[in-house]
Design a protein around this motif. Structure first.
Motif, PDB file in Angstrom:
ATOM      1  N   LYS B  22     -10.041   8.457  -3.477  1.00  0.00           N
ATOM      2  CA  LYS B  22     -10.223   7.163  -2.820  1.00  0.00           C
ATOM      3  C   LYS B  22     -11.440   6.449  -3.384  1.00  0.00           C
ATOM      4  O   LYS B  22     -12.342   7.088  -3.934  1.00  0.00           O
ATOM      5  N   VAL B  23     -11.437   5.127  -3.248  1.00  0.00           N
ATOM      6  CA  VAL B  23     -12.591   4.333  -3.675  1.00  0.00           C
ATOM      7  C   VAL B  23     -12.862   3.254  -2.627  1.00  0.00           C
ATOM      8  O   VAL B  23     -11.981   2.888  -1.837  1.00  0.00           O
ATOM      9  N   PHE B  24     -14.082   2.785  -2.639  1.00  0.00           N
ATOM     10  CA  PHE B  24     -14.467   1.671  -1.786  1.00  0.00           C
ATOM     11  C   PHE B  24     -13.656   0.441  -2.225  1.00  0.00           C
ATOM     12  O   PHE B  24     -13.578   0.125  -3.420  1.00  0.00           O
ATOM     13  N   GLY B  61      -6.881   7.948   1.264  1.00  0.00           N
ATOM     14  CA  GLY B  61      -7.323   6.560   1.384  1.00  0.00           C
ATOM     15  C   GLY B  61      -7.063   5.992   2.769  1.00  0.00           C
ATOM     16  O   GLY B  61      -6.926   6.708   3.739  1.00  0.00           O
ATOM     17  N   THR B  62      -7.007   4.692   2.781  1.00  0.00           N
ATOM     18  CA  THR B  62      -6.720   4.009   4.047  1.00  0.00           C
ATOM     19  C   THR B  62      -5.668   2.935   3.805  1.00  0.00           C
ATOM     20  O   THR B  62      -6.000   1.805   3.412  1.00  0.00           O
ATOM     21  N   PRO B  63      -4.376   3.221   4.013  1.00  0.00           N
ATOM     22  CA  PRO B  63      -3.348   2.197   3.805  1.00  0.00           C
ATOM     23  C   PRO B  63      -3.603   0.953   4.655  1.00  0.00           C
ATOM     24  O   PRO B  63      -3.387  -0.175   4.190  1.00  0.00           O
ATOM     25  N   SER B  64      -4.135   1.169   5.867  1.00  0.00           N
ATOM     26  CA  SER B  64      -4.332   0.011   6.747  1.00  0.00           C
ATOM     27  C   SER B  64      -5.499  -0.857   6.307  1.00  0.00           C
ATOM     28  O   SER B  64      -5.788  -1.880   6.929  1.00  0.00           O
ATOM     29  N   ALA B  65      -6.178  -0.483   5.207  1.00  0.00           N
ATOM     30  CA  ALA B  65      -7.225  -1.347   4.677  1.00  0.00           C
ATOM     31  C   ALA B  65      -6.633  -2.542   3.909  1.00  0.00           C
ATOM     32  O   ALA B  65      -7.331  -3.499   3.583  1.00  0.00           O
ATOM     33  N   LEU B  66      -5.340  -2.469   3.621  1.00  0.00           N
ATOM     34  CA  LEU B  66      -4.692  -3.600   2.941  1.00  0.00           C
ATOM     35  C   LEU B  66      -4.613  -4.796   3.898  1.00  0.00           C
ATOM     36  O   LEU B  66      -4.531  -4.620   5.113  1.00  0.00           O
ATOM     37  N   THR B  67      -4.616  -6.023   3.347  1.00  0.00           N
ATOM     38  CA  THR B  67      -4.429  -7.212   4.188  1.00  0.00           C
ATOM     39  C   THR B  67      -2.961  -7.249   4.614  1.00  0.00           C
ATOM     40  O   THR B  67      -2.092  -6.640   3.972  1.00  0.00           O
ATOM     41  N   PRO B  68      -2.659  -7.957   5.686  1.00  0.00           N
ATOM     42  CA  PRO B  68      -1.252  -8.053   6.107  1.00  0.00           C
ATOM     43  C   PRO B  68      -0.361  -8.550   4.973  1.00  0.00           C
ATOM     44  O   PRO B  68       0.759  -8.045   4.795  1.00  0.00           O
ATOM     45  N   ALA B  69      -0.847  -9.490   4.164  1.00  0.00           N
ATOM     46  CA  ALA B  69      -0.018 -10.031   3.073  1.00  0.00           C
ATOM     47  C   ALA B  69       0.263  -8.952   2.029  1.00  0.00           C
ATOM     48  O   ALA B  69       1.383  -8.791   1.539  1.00  0.00           O
ATOM     49  N   GLN B  70      -0.809  -8.181   1.685  1.00  0.00           N
ATOM     50  CA  GLN B  70      -0.624  -7.094   0.708  1.00  0.00           C
ATOM     51  C   GLN B  70       0.339  -6.047   1.257  1.00  0.00           C
ATOM     52  O   GLN B  70       1.219  -5.546   0.552  1.00  0.00           O
ATOM     53  N   MET B  71       0.179  -5.739   2.553  1.00  0.00           N
ATOM     54  CA  MET B  71       1.033  -4.738   3.182  1.00  0.00           C
ATOM     55  C   MET B  71       2.481  -5.220   3.169  1.00  0.00           C
ATOM     56  O   MET B  71       3.407  -4.437   2.919  1.00  0.00           O
ATOM     57  N   ASP B  72       2.645  -6.458   3.428  1.00  0.00           N
ATOM     58  CA  ASP B  72       3.988  -7.039   3.466  1.00  0.00           C
ATOM     59  C   ASP B  72       4.683  -6.867   2.114  1.00  0.00           C
ATOM     60  O   ASP B  72       5.837  -6.463   2.020  1.00  0.00           O
ATOM     61  N   ARG B  73       3.947  -7.164   1.068  1.00  0.00           N
ATOM     62  CA  ARG B  73       4.519  -7.052  -0.265  1.00  0.00           C
ATOM     63  C   ARG B  73       4.829  -5.591  -0.607  1.00  0.00           C
ATOM     64  O   ARG B  73       5.879  -5.269  -1.159  1.00  0.00           O
ATOM     65  N   ASP B 271      12.300  19.617  -8.443  1.00  0.00           N
ATOM     66  CA  ASP B 271      13.058  20.590  -9.202  1.00  0.00           C
ATOM     67  C   ASP B 271      12.162  21.411 -10.131  1.00  0.00           C
ATOM     68  O   ASP B 271      12.309  21.378 -11.349  1.00  0.00           O
ATOM     69  N   ARG B 272      11.249  22.149  -9.566  1.00  0.00           N
ATOM     70  CA  ARG B 272      10.324  23.019 -10.296  1.00  0.00           C
ATOM     71  C   ARG B 272       9.220  22.277 -11.057  1.00  0.00           C
ATOM     72  O   ARG B 272       8.303  22.920 -11.576  1.00  0.00           O
ATOM     73  N   ASP B 273       9.321  20.969 -11.158  1.00  0.00           N
ATOM     74  CA  ASP B 273       8.310  20.233 -11.931  1.00  0.00           C
ATOM     75  C   ASP B 273       7.235  19.726 -10.975  1.00  0.00           C
ATOM     76  O   ASP B 273       7.508  18.872 -10.139  1.00  0.00           O
ATOM     77  N   ARG B 274       6.042  20.285 -11.092  1.00  0.00           N
ATOM     78  CA  ARG B 274       4.937  19.794 -10.249  1.00  0.00           C
ATOM     79  C   ARG B 274       4.070  18.891 -11.121  1.00  0.00           C
ATOM     80  O   ARG B 274       3.675  19.275 -12.218  1.00  0.00           O
ATOM     81  N   TYR B 275       3.802  17.694 -10.642  1.00  0.00           N
ATOM     82  CA  TYR B 275       3.043  16.761 -11.472  1.00  0.00           C
ATOM     83  C   TYR B 275       2.060  16.005 -10.614  1.00  0.00           C
ATOM     84  O   TYR B 275       2.199  15.947  -9.388  1.00  0.00           O
ATOM     85  N   HIS B 276       1.034  15.468 -11.250  1.00  0.00           N
ATOM     86  CA  HIS B 276       0.216  14.504 -10.501  1.00  0.00           C
ATOM     87  C   HIS B 276      -0.274  13.382 -11.387  1.00  0.00           C
ATOM     88  O   HIS B 276      -0.452  13.525 -12.584  1.00  0.00           O
ATOM     89  N   ASP B 277      -0.423  12.248 -10.725  1.00  0.00           N
ATOM     90  CA  ASP B 277      -0.779  11.011 -11.416  1.00  0.00           C
ATOM     91  C   ASP B 277      -2.285  10.941 -11.651  1.00  0.00           C
ATOM     92  O   ASP B 277      -3.067  11.591 -10.962  1.00  0.00           O
ATOM     93  N   PHE B 278      -2.659  10.108 -12.622  1.00  0.00           N
ATOM     94  CA  PHE B 278      -4.081   9.838 -12.844  1.00  0.00           C
ATOM     95  C   PHE B 278      -4.743   9.415 -11.540  1.00  0.00           C
ATOM     96  O   PHE B 278      -4.184   8.612 -10.792  1.00  0.00           O
ATOM     97  N   GLY B 279      -5.950   9.929 -11.299  1.00  0.00           N
ATOM     98  CA  GLY B 279      -6.662   9.590 -10.072  1.00  0.00           C
ATOM     99  C   GLY B 279      -7.451   8.286 -10.164  1.00  0.00           C
ATOM    100  O   GLY B 279      -7.299   7.399  -9.330  1.00  0.00           O
ATOM    101  N   PRO B 280      -8.287   8.135 -11.177  1.00  0.00           N
ATOM    102  CA  PRO B 280      -9.099   6.911 -11.273  1.00  0.00           C
ATOM    103  C   PRO B 280      -8.189   5.671 -11.422  1.00  0.00           C
ATOM    104  O   PRO B 280      -7.213   5.712 -12.182  1.00  0.00           O
ATOM    105  N   ILE B 281      -8.504   4.612 -10.698  1.00  0.00           N
ATOM    106  CA  ILE B 281      -7.603   3.447 -10.602  1.00  0.00           C
ATOM    107  C   ILE B 281      -7.242   2.895 -11.989  1.00  0.00           C
ATOM    108  O   ILE B 281      -6.074   2.671 -12.295  1.00  0.00           O
ATOM    109  N   GLN B 282      -8.264   2.689 -12.814  1.00  0.00           N
ATOM    110  CA  GLN B 282      -7.984   2.071 -14.113  1.00  0.00           C
ATOM    111  C   GLN B 282      -7.114   2.976 -14.995  1.00  0.00           C
ATOM    112  O   GLN B 282      -6.231   2.507 -15.710  1.00  0.00           O
ATOM    113  N   GLN B 283      -7.358   4.291 -14.912  1.00  0.00           N
ATOM    114  CA  GLN B 283      -6.536   5.203 -15.710  1.00  0.00           C
ATOM    115  C   GLN B 283      -5.098   5.242 -15.215  1.00  0.00           C
ATOM    116  O   GLN B 283      -4.168   5.485 -15.967  1.00  0.00           O
TER     117      GLN B 283
END
Lengths: 612, 384
Positions: B22-24, B61-73, B271-283
C-alpha cells in the motif's frame, strides 16, 4: 643437483617460526616479511595472509600451521631460503606450537612493547628453548605511544634469561625494523645440518586432507632427500607409499623436483587412510629405512571431553567422516563412539580446551554443514570403587553407582597467572572461589606479579579464563599444566526434564557447590528451553534427592491469525521456519530441547536471557 | 469456478501494524491505476475466457479511499469483465470513516456489491490512536447505520487483539460493542508484527509494550466463547458467522481452490500456477502501458506442495479437510501421504477424525501452527 650443490644450498636455508602471546602481532609481522621478500604481490596482500581459514580471520587467531618458503636477498649479496612456520598463540594450542618448533633451528620471539612478557610468551619461549632453538628477540608495536622498549628488554632478560640488548625494535603496522629483522634471521639463526646422502628421515608436523591428492603432509627433512616416485614408509604403521608430489608453499603450493635435508615443504603420496598420518610420525625411505624414528614430539593429551551428537540421528555417518577429516589436520582431536539415551549415537570427543572445542564445533557446522548437539565439557575423572578398581570416567553419565564409589579423584593443574599488582585481590578471590590452593606469588617487577595456584582442571575449563579477564580488566594472562589427580568430594548431578533424567545433561560437581549449581542450572534451562504445548518441570537431583526445581510454562497459543490475501507462500515460509527451528532442537521424550541447553552448565554465571 | 481478488493499494493514512502492499494516496496516479487494473483483468480473462467467476473481493490498501466517481468507474468495469452469477458474493473492504456519508454506499449498491468488510479493529479511541487509525468508535456506529440505510445487511467487521495499550477488559468491551451491532459476520485477529511497519521498528527499539502471550490466549478464548454465545459460530481460526453467512470468497483460499489476483502486489493461483503482480505502482503500470501482464513472478506449485497446502489451509476451517476431496484431487489418500500423522495428532487431542473430515479440536486451534507443521513433507525446505 649434485651433492656439493645440495650442501651449498643447505647453508642458505633458515628454518624459523615466530612465537608470541596472542595479539602481540605475530601475524602482522609475518605479513610484512612476506611483503618485503616479494613472496606475495602487493595486490594479493591481505591481512593475516597465513591464516587461511575464515574462522581464523574472523577471530584474529591462528589455528592451523602454515609453512611458507621465501627468498631473501641479503646485504651480503647471497640469496637465502627462508622457511617461515606460523604458529597458533592460544593456550589451547601449545601442542601445535611445539610441533612447529621441532621443525626449526630458530625462533623469532615477538613481545608487545606496551604489554611486555605475558604468561603465554613464557610458555612458548620455554618450548623453543627446550628444542634448543636460537631466539631472536623482537619488541613489536614500538609505534604505540605506550611503548616501553627498554623496560621490555629488561623483562626479557630477567624473566627469560636471554640477552635482549640487541632486540629488534619493530612495528608490524608501519614496517619499521622488519629489514633489520630479516638480516638478523640470516646471521643469528643457524643453517640446518643433516646428511643429504643418508636415508630419508623427515618429521610430519602437520597434515591436511585434499580430495585429489589424499593426505598432504607438511614435513621437515632432517636427513636425505625425497622426490616423486620414491617409496616411503611411515614409521608408526610401517605402511609404504609412492610419493606423487613434493613441493613448497610460497604461499600457494608449488611443486618441486625434490626436497632435501634441511628443507621444509609438503609431500603427497596417495595416502588415503586418515589414521595413518599421525602428526609427529617419522617419514623414511621404504628401501633404506632409518633405524630409529625422530624424537622430540610430546604425546598430547586432550584435557576436556564433550559428547558430540548430530541433531538428526541419520547424520551419524556424516559426522564420523567429518571428524575423521578434521582429525587429519588436528592431531589433538580425539573421538570414540558413544551412545546417549537422550541423544542417540554420537562421539565422545577430547579437546585441548574450550577454544579448541569451539573451533572444532564451528568447523563441523560450517565446513561440513552439520547441526550438532554438544554436551557440557567434562574432564577425565578417576573413580575408585569399593572393589579397589580404578575407572577412568570422562562422561558423567558413565559414573558408577554412588554406593559402590570409594573415592573420586579429579585432575589438578598448576595455574600460573600473571597480572598487575592492583588485581592481586581479585585474582586470589577468584581462585579461592574456584577451589584453588595457593602455592606462591612472586613479584616480577614493581608492578607485575606471578600468582600460582593449584586448582581442579574442571574449574579452569568452564569460564575461568573469561572471569579472570573480566576481573582484571583483561590484563591477566593464564598458563596451566596438569600436575596429577587428587581426591575431591564430588557428586554426580542429574537433570530431569519432564520427570525423565536426561543423561546428556548430567555433570559432576563439588558437594559444597551442588545446591547453588542445581539452582543455577535449572534457572538457566528454564530460559533456554522454549515454552511448548505442555508444562515442563525441570529438576536437579543428586541420587534420588531433588535439590532444585523449576517449571517451563506451557504456551497456549501458536497459530497464525491471518492468511495474507492469498499469499500462501508467506504462511508456508513461517511454518517451514518453525520446522527448521525444531530441527536445531533434539526431541528428548516429547520435549524439544535446543542445542544451547546442553551447554547450560557453562552459562550459569551469565545474566538471565529474556524470557520467550 | 474461481474467485477474483482485486487489490487497491491506496490509503489515506498508514496503520502502524500493516505491511500489505500500500501507499499513501496523495499524489498517486489513481485514475490511471483504475484504467490499467481493468486492462489487466481484460488481458488475463482473455487467457481464461471460460473460467466462470464465483466471487469478487476488492481489498487493499483501502478501496474506500477512492472517490465515488473513481469507485463508480472501477465497479462498472469489474461488473463488465467479471460478471457474477445471481447472488454471487461481491465484497468491498471499507474504513468506517469513508462511510460517514452515503455517497460511496450508493455507488456500491448501484453496482451490485452485496457484502462489506469494515476495518474497525477496536472500539477504544485511545487504542485506535495508538495503532494509527484515524476513525473513532462513534464513527463505527454511524458507518453501520448508513450502510444499513443503504440496504446492506451482509456485513463483517475486523477486530484486532493483543494490541499495545489494550487490556483484556478493554478487548472484552470492544467485543461487546461489536456484537451489539448484530452483524452476521466477524473476523478477529491477534496482532502480527511484520517487518516494514511502525510497530516493527518500535519493537526493535524496545519501545513496543504488548500484552503477554497468556493474555493473547485468554482474549482468543473469550472471542470464541462470546461469539458462540451470540449465535456466531467459528468456521475458521479467525472467522465467525451466523449460519449461511460464512465468506464464500475466503473459503476458496482455505479450500485451496483457484483464484485470480488483479492489481499491484496481488497474488493469484490458477491451475497449479501461483503468481504475483509487481507491487510498486509504477512497476505495475509500466508493462500494462505496452499491454503486457504485470506479473512479477510465477511458480508452478508441485503436487507435494499442493498436498501440504490442502492440509494446512483446510485445517484452518472448523469443517476441516474433506478426505474424499483430497483423494479425488491427488489420487492418494491422506494416509498414503502422511502415514500415522493424523492418528498421532488425534491421540494428542489436537485433531478430530470422523472418517469424512479431519479437523482441529478447540485445543488444536490454539496451537494450529504446531499441527500444520506436521503436514509439511520432509524436504520442503530444499525445494525452493
Amino acid at each position: 643437483m649434485d651433492q656439493q650443490q645440495m650442501i651449498d644450498r643447505q647453508k642458505h636455508i633458515r628454518n624459523f617460526s615466530i612465537v608470541a602471546h596472542i595479539d602481540h602481532g605475530k601475524s602482522t609481522i609475518a605479513d610484512r616479511i612476506l611483503e618485503l621478500t616479494h613472496t606475495v604481490a602487493e595486490r594479493d596482500m591481505t591481512n593475516q595472509l597465513l591464516d587461511t581459514m575464515p574462522l581464523e580471520r574472523e577471530r584474529g587467531i591462528t589455528i592451523k600451521l602454515n609453512a611458507v618458503e621465501l627468498h631473501y636477498h641479503a646485504k651480503d649479496g647471497e640469496t637465502y631460503i627462508f622457511h617461515l612456520i606460523d604458529t597458533p598463540g592460544h593456550v589451547d594450542f601449545s601442542y601445535e606450537v611445539s610441533r612447529s618448533l621441532a621443525a626449526c633451528e630458530g625462533a623469532v620471539l615477538v613481545v608487545d612493547a606496551a604489554q611486555g612478557v605475558q604468561a603465554q610468551t613464557l610458555a612458548n619461549v620455554y618450548l623453543a628453548l627446550d628444542n634448543d632453538l636460537e631466539i631472536v628477540p623482537v619488541i613489536n608495536k614500538i609505534d604505540l605511544p605506550s611503548a616501553q622498549p627498554d623496560e621490555v628488554k629488561k623483562e626479557i632478560e630477567d624473566m627469560i634469561g636471554i640477552d635482549a640488548s640487541n632486540a629488534v625494535l619493530t612495528s608490524g603496522k608501519t614496517g619499521v625494523g622488519i629489514p633489520e629483522l630479516l638480516e638478523r634471521i640470516v646471521h643469528d639463526i643457524p643453517a640446518p645440518t643433516g646428511d643429504v646422502e643418508a636415508p630419508l628421515k623427515a618429521l610430519i608436523f602437520d597434515s591436511k586432507y585434499d580430495n585429489y591428492r589424499g593426505a598432504v603432509l607438511s614435513v621437515r627433512l632432517f636427513d636425505g632427500t625425497v622426490k616423486v616416485g620414491d617409496q616411503i614408509q611411515l614409521m608408526s604403521t610401517g605402511k609404504t607409499y609412492e610419493v606423487t608430489e613434493v613441493g613448497v608453499m610460497s604461499p600457494d603450493a608449488q611443486p618441486r623436483p625434490m626436497l632435501m635435508a634441511g628443507d621444509v615443504g609438503y609431500l603427497a603420496a596417495s595416502i588415503k587412510t586418515v589414521q595413518d598420518t599421525r602428526v609427529g610420525d617419522t617419514v623414511t625411505s621404504a628401501t633404506h629405512p632409518v633405524a630409529k624414528p625422530l624424537e622430540g614430539y610430546r604425546q598430547i593429551q586432550p584435557m576436556v571431553y564433550s559428547g558430540m551428537y548430530p541433531v538428526e540421528n541419520a547424520k551419524y555417518g556424516e559426522l564420523r567422516e567429518a571428524l575423521e577429516k578434521l582429525q587429519l589436520n588436528d592431531a589433538a582431536l580425539e573421538f570414540t563412539p558413544e551412545t546417549s539415551q537422550a541423544l542417540g549415537f554420537g562421539f565422545r570427543c577430547g579437546f585441548l580446551g574450550l577454544l579448541h572445542m569451539d573451533v572444532v564445533q564451528e568447523r563441523l557446522e560450517r565446513e561440513y554443514d552439520l547441526d550438532l548437539i554438544m554436551t557440557a565439557p567434562s574432564v577425565d575423572y578417576h573413580v575408585i570403587t569399593t572393589d579397589g578398581k580404578t575407572h577412568v570416567v570422562d562422561n558423567p553419565a558413565d559414573m558408577p553407582d554412588p554406593t559402590t564409589i570409594k573415592e573420586i579423584q579429579e585432575p589438578y593443574v598448576k595455574a600460573e597467572i600473571m597480572v598487575l599488582s592492583d588485581f592481586i585481590g581479585a585474582v586470589m578471590e577468584l581462585c579461592q572461589r574456584k577451589r584453588g590452593d595457593y602455592v606462591t606469588m612472586d613479584y616480577l617487577d614493581k608492578y607485575r606479579v606471578s600468582i600460582v595456584y593449584e586448582m581442579p582442571l574442571s574449574e579452569i575449563i568452564y569460564d575461568f579464563f573469561d572471569e579472570l579477564k573480566s576481573s582484571t580488566k583483561g590484563y591477566a594472562s593464564l598458563d596451566y599444566d596438569l600436575v596429577g589427580y587428587r581426591a575431591s568430594d564430588l557428586v554426580k548431578m542429574d537433570i530431569l526434564i519432564n520427570g525423565e533424567p536426561v543423561d546428556a545433561l548430567s555433570f559432576i560437581v563439588h558437594k559444597d557447590f551442588a545446591y547453588q549449581q542445581g539452582r543455577d542450572i535449572t534457572a538457566q534451562l528454564k530460559t533456554t528451553i522454549p515454552r511448548q504445548q505442555f508444562e515442563i518441570p525441570i529438576q536437579a537431583a543428586i541420587g534420588n534427592k531433588i535439590i532444585a526445581r523449576t517449571t517451563v510454562k506451557a504456551y497456549r497459543k501458536n497459530v497464525l491469525a491471518k492468511c495474507y490475501g492469498g499469499d500462501i507462500t508467506r504462511k508456508r515460509k513461517l511454518l517451514e521456519k518453525q520446522k527448521a527451528g525444531k530441527k536445531r532442537m533434539k526431541a528428548v521424550g516429547n520435549v524439544e530441547i535446543p542445542q544451547e541447553a546442553f551447554m547450560a552448565v557453562l552459562r550459569t554465571n551469565e545474566e538471565e536471557t529474556h524470557d520467550r | 469456478m474461481a474467485a477474483a481478488y482485486i487489490h487497491i493499494p491506496f490509503c489515506e493514512h498508514i496503520c502502524y501494524y500493516c505491511n500489505f502492499n500500500k501507499v499513501f494516496i496523495q499524489g498517486q496516479p489513481v485514475d490511471e491505476y483504475i484504467t490499467r487494473l481493468l486492462q489487466e483483468i481484460k488481458l488475463v480473462r482473455a487467457q481464461y475466457p471460460d473460467e466462470p467467476i464465483e466471487t469478487v473481493y476488492i481489498g487493499g490498501g483501502t478501496p474506500s479511499a477512492l472517490t465515488p466517481a473513481q469507485m463508480d468507474r472501477l465497479l462498472a468495469g469489474v461488473n463488465d469483465l467479471l460478471p457474477l452469477p445471481a447472488g454471487g458474493e461481491f465484497t468491498v473492504e471499507c474504513n468506517p470513516n469513508n462511510l460517514l456519508t452515503m455517497d460511496l454506499l450508493h455507488v456500491f449498491r448501484d453496482h451490485g456489491v452485496n457484502r462489506l468488510s469494515v476495518g474497525v479493529q477496536s472500539f477504544d479511541d485511545a487504542v485506535l490512536k495508538k495503532i494509527g487509525r484515524t476513525h473513532r468508535a462513534a464513527d463505527v456506529y454511524t458507518a453501520f447505520k448508513n450502510a444499513r440505510a443503504a440496504g446492506f445487511e451482509n456485513m463483517s467487521m475486523d477486530l484486532i487483539y493483543r494490541l499495545p495499550g489494550q487490556t483484556y477488559d478493554n478487548f472484552a468491551d470492544s467485543l461487546r460493542q461489536a456484537v451489539s451491532l448484530d452483524l452476521p459476520h466477524y473476523a478477529t485477529y491477534s496482532l502480527i508484527l511484520e517487518q516494514r511497519t511502525v510497530f516493527w521498528n518500535l519493537m526493535r527499539a524496545g519501545k513496543l509494550n504488548l500484552p503477554n502471550d497468556d493474555v493473547e490466549a485468554d482474549e482468543y478464548e473469550l472471542a470464541m466463547d462470546y461469539f458462540s454465545q451470540h449465535g456466531l459460530h467459528q468456521y475458521e481460526i479467525s472467522n465467525f458467522a451466523k449460519p449461511g453467512y460464512e465468506s464464500v470468497h475466503n473459503k476458496k483460499y482455505w479450500q485451496n481452490e483457484d483464484y485470480f489476483g488483479f492489481g499491484a502486489g496481488a497474488w493469484g493461483y490458477l491451475d497449479r500456477d501461483r503468481y504475483h503482480d509487481f507491487g510498486p505502482i509504477q512497476q505495475y503500470l509500466k508493462p500494462l502501458r505496452s499491454n503486457h501482464v504485470p506479473v512479477f513472478a510465477r511458480q508452478l506449485v508441485s503436487p507435494e506442495e499442493q498436498m501440504e497446502e490442502q492440509m494446512f489451509l483446510g485445517l484452518r476451517m472448523n469443517a476441516g479437510v474433506d478426505r474424499q476431496r483430497f483423494a479425488q484431487r491427488f489420487g492418494l489418500t491422506i494416509e498414503n501421504v502422511y502415514g500415522q500423522t493424523v492418528p498421532q495428532l488425534v491421540s494428542q487431542g489436537l485433531l478430530t477424525d470422523d472418517g469424512g473430515h479431519v479437523a482441529l479440536t478447540k485445543r488444536g486451534r490454539f496451537i494450529g501452527n504446531d499441527v500444520f507443521e506436521k503436514f509439511l513433507l520432509p524436504d520442503t525446505t530444499l525445494r525452493d
